[in-house]
Design an enzyme around this catalytic site. Structure first.
Site, PDB file in Angstrom:
ATOM      1  CE  LYS A  76       1.036  -5.860   2.676  1.00  0.00           C
ATOM      2  NZ  LYS A  76       0.205  -6.415   1.598  1.00  0.00           N
ATOM      3  CE1 TYR A 117      -3.002  -2.409   0.614  1.00  0.00           C
ATOM      4  CE2 TYR A 117      -3.591  -2.450   2.682  1.00  0.00           C
ATOM      5  CZ  TYR A 117      -2.786  -2.654   1.696  1.00  0.00           C
ATOM      6  OH  TYR A 117      -1.637  -3.385   1.820  1.00  0.00           O
ATOM      7  CG  ASN A 160       1.741  -9.646   0.241  1.00  0.00           C
ATOM      8  OD1 ASN A 160       1.234  -8.890   1.176  1.00  0.00           O
ATOM      9  ND2 ASN A 160       1.449  -9.380  -0.958  1.00  0.00           N
ATOM     10  CG  HIS A 165       1.886  -1.556   0.832  1.00  0.00           C
ATOM     11  ND1 HIS A 165       1.070  -1.895  -0.146  1.00  0.00           N
ATOM     12  CD2 HIS A 165       1.990  -0.183   0.560  1.00  0.00           C
ATOM     13  CE1 HIS A 165       0.704  -0.695  -0.860  1.00  0.00           C
ATOM     14  NE2 HIS A 165       1.501   0.260  -0.573  1.00  0.00           N
ATOM     15  CD  GLU A 188       0.736   3.628  -0.979  1.00  0.00           C
ATOM     16  OE1 GLU A 188      -0.286   2.884  -1.715  1.00  0.00           O
ATOM     17  OE2 GLU A 188       1.744   3.097  -1.136  1.00  0.00           O
TER      18      GLU A 188
HETATM   19  P1  CMP Z   1      -0.162  -4.705  -1.225  1.00  0.00           P
HETATM   20  O1  CMP Z   1       1.026  -4.715  -2.091  1.00  0.00           O
HETATM   21  O2  CMP Z   1      -0.534  -4.430   0.048  1.00  0.00           O
HETATM   22  O3  CMP Z   1      -1.476  -4.421  -2.137  1.00  0.00           O
HETATM   23  C1  CMP Z   1      -2.762  -4.869  -2.285  1.00  0.00           C
HETATM   24  C2  CMP Z   1      -3.028  -6.141  -1.180  1.00  0.00           C
HETATM   25  O4  CMP Z   1      -3.999  -6.928  -1.598  1.00  0.00           O
HETATM   26  C3  CMP Z   1      -1.775  -7.026  -1.737  1.00  0.00           C
HETATM   27  O5  CMP Z   1      -0.421  -6.544  -1.266  1.00  0.00           O
HETATM   28  C4  CMP Z   1      -1.949  -8.197  -1.043  1.00  0.00           C
HETATM   29  O6  CMP Z   1      -1.681  -8.456   0.350  1.00  0.00           O
HETATM   30  C5  CMP Z   1      -3.775  -8.196  -1.093  1.00  0.00           C
HETATM   31  N1  CMP Z   1      -4.167  -8.967  -2.207  1.00  0.00           N
HETATM   32  C6  CMP Z   1      -3.888  -8.908  -3.538  1.00  0.00           C
HETATM   33  N2  CMP Z   1      -4.371  -9.933  -4.321  1.00  0.00           N
HETATM   34  C7  CMP Z   1      -4.950 -10.775  -3.317  1.00  0.00           C
HETATM   35  C8  CMP Z   1      -5.797 -12.026  -3.699  1.00  0.00           C
HETATM   36  N3  CMP Z   1      -6.037 -12.514  -4.609  1.00  0.00           N
HETATM   37  N4  CMP Z   1      -6.178 -12.616  -2.304  1.00  0.00           N
HETATM   38  C9  CMP Z   1      -6.040 -11.946  -1.313  1.00  0.00           C
HETATM   39  N5  CMP Z   1      -5.311 -10.906  -1.084  1.00  0.00           N
HETATM   40  C10 CMP Z   1      -4.752 -10.198  -1.961  1.00  0.00           C
END
Ligand code: CMP
Length: 137
Positions: free
Chosen positions: A9, A49, A112, A115, A126
Site C-alpha cells: 500500500k 474495495y 497497514n 493487502h 483480485e
Molecule cells: P485490507 O486487508 O486491505 O482490507 C480492507 C482494508 O480496510 C483493511 O486492509 C484496512 O486497511 C482498512 N480498514 C479495516 N478496518 C478499518 C478501520 N476500522 N479503520 C480504517 N481502515 C480500516
C-alpha cells in the site's frame, strides 16, 4: 499451486519498503509470479474495495489507497492464500504477531502496509482485477 494477490500500500511504497516486503514473501517460499507499480484511480480503488462500501472507513480507505502508487503482485505457491495472510499478520498491527509485515511496518489499522486476498475465490477475482493471464509467470 495457489495464487493470491498482494498489494504493498502507499505507506509501504512511500517508505521504500518494497524490497524488504518482497524478501519476506520469497524467504517464506512464495514466488512473485507477476508484479507492477500502479497509481490507482478513485474508480479503481472504489471497485477493488466495493465489498467495504457501506463501512464508515470506506472514504478514508479510498483516499489512502489513491494518494500515491502501490505495488501489486501475484504470489504463487503451496497454500499461497493462507501463507500470505500469515506473513502479513493481523489487519490491526497492534494485534499482529511478531515478525509479520504489519507488526514490523504498519502504522495503524488503516495504513497497514499490505493487502492480501482473504480466500481462494477472492484471490482469483483480485488477481484478475490487476493482471491479464499473459502477465502471470
Ligand atoms: P485490507 O486487508 O486491505 O482490507 C480492507 C482494508 O480496510 C483493511 O486492509 C484496512 O486497511 C482498512 N480498514 C479495516 N478496518 C478499518 C478501520 N476500522 N479503520 C480504517 N481502515 C480500516
Amino acid at each position: 499451486m495457489e495464487r493470491t494477490l498482494s498489494i504493498i500500500k502507499p505507506d509501504g511504497v512511500e517508505r521504500n519498503l518494497i524490497g524488504q516486503i518482497v524478501s519476506k514473501f520469497e524467504e517464506n517460499g512464495l514466488n512473485i509470479a507477476a508484479m507492477k507499480k500502479v497509481r490507482l484511480s478513485k474508480h479503481q480503488a472504489e471497485a477493488f474495495y466495493a465489498v467495504h462500501k457501506e463501512r464508515p472507513f470506506f472514504g478514508e480507505l479510498v483516499d489512502f489507497m489513491t494518494r500515491s502508487p502501490v505495488v501489486v503482485m501475484c504470489l504463487k505457491g503451496e497454500g499461497a492464500v493462507a501463507k500470505n495472510r500469515e506473513i502479513m499478520g493481523a489487519t490491526n498491527p497492534e494485534e499482529a504477531a511478531d515478525g509479520t509485515i504489519r507488526k514490523l511496518f504498519a502504522k495503524s489499522i488503516g495504513e497497514n502496509t499490505v493487502h492480501g486476498s482473504d480466500a481462494l475465490e477472492t484471490a482469483k477475482e483480485e488477481v484478475a482485477f490487476f493482471f491479464a493471464e499473459s502477465e502471470i509467470y
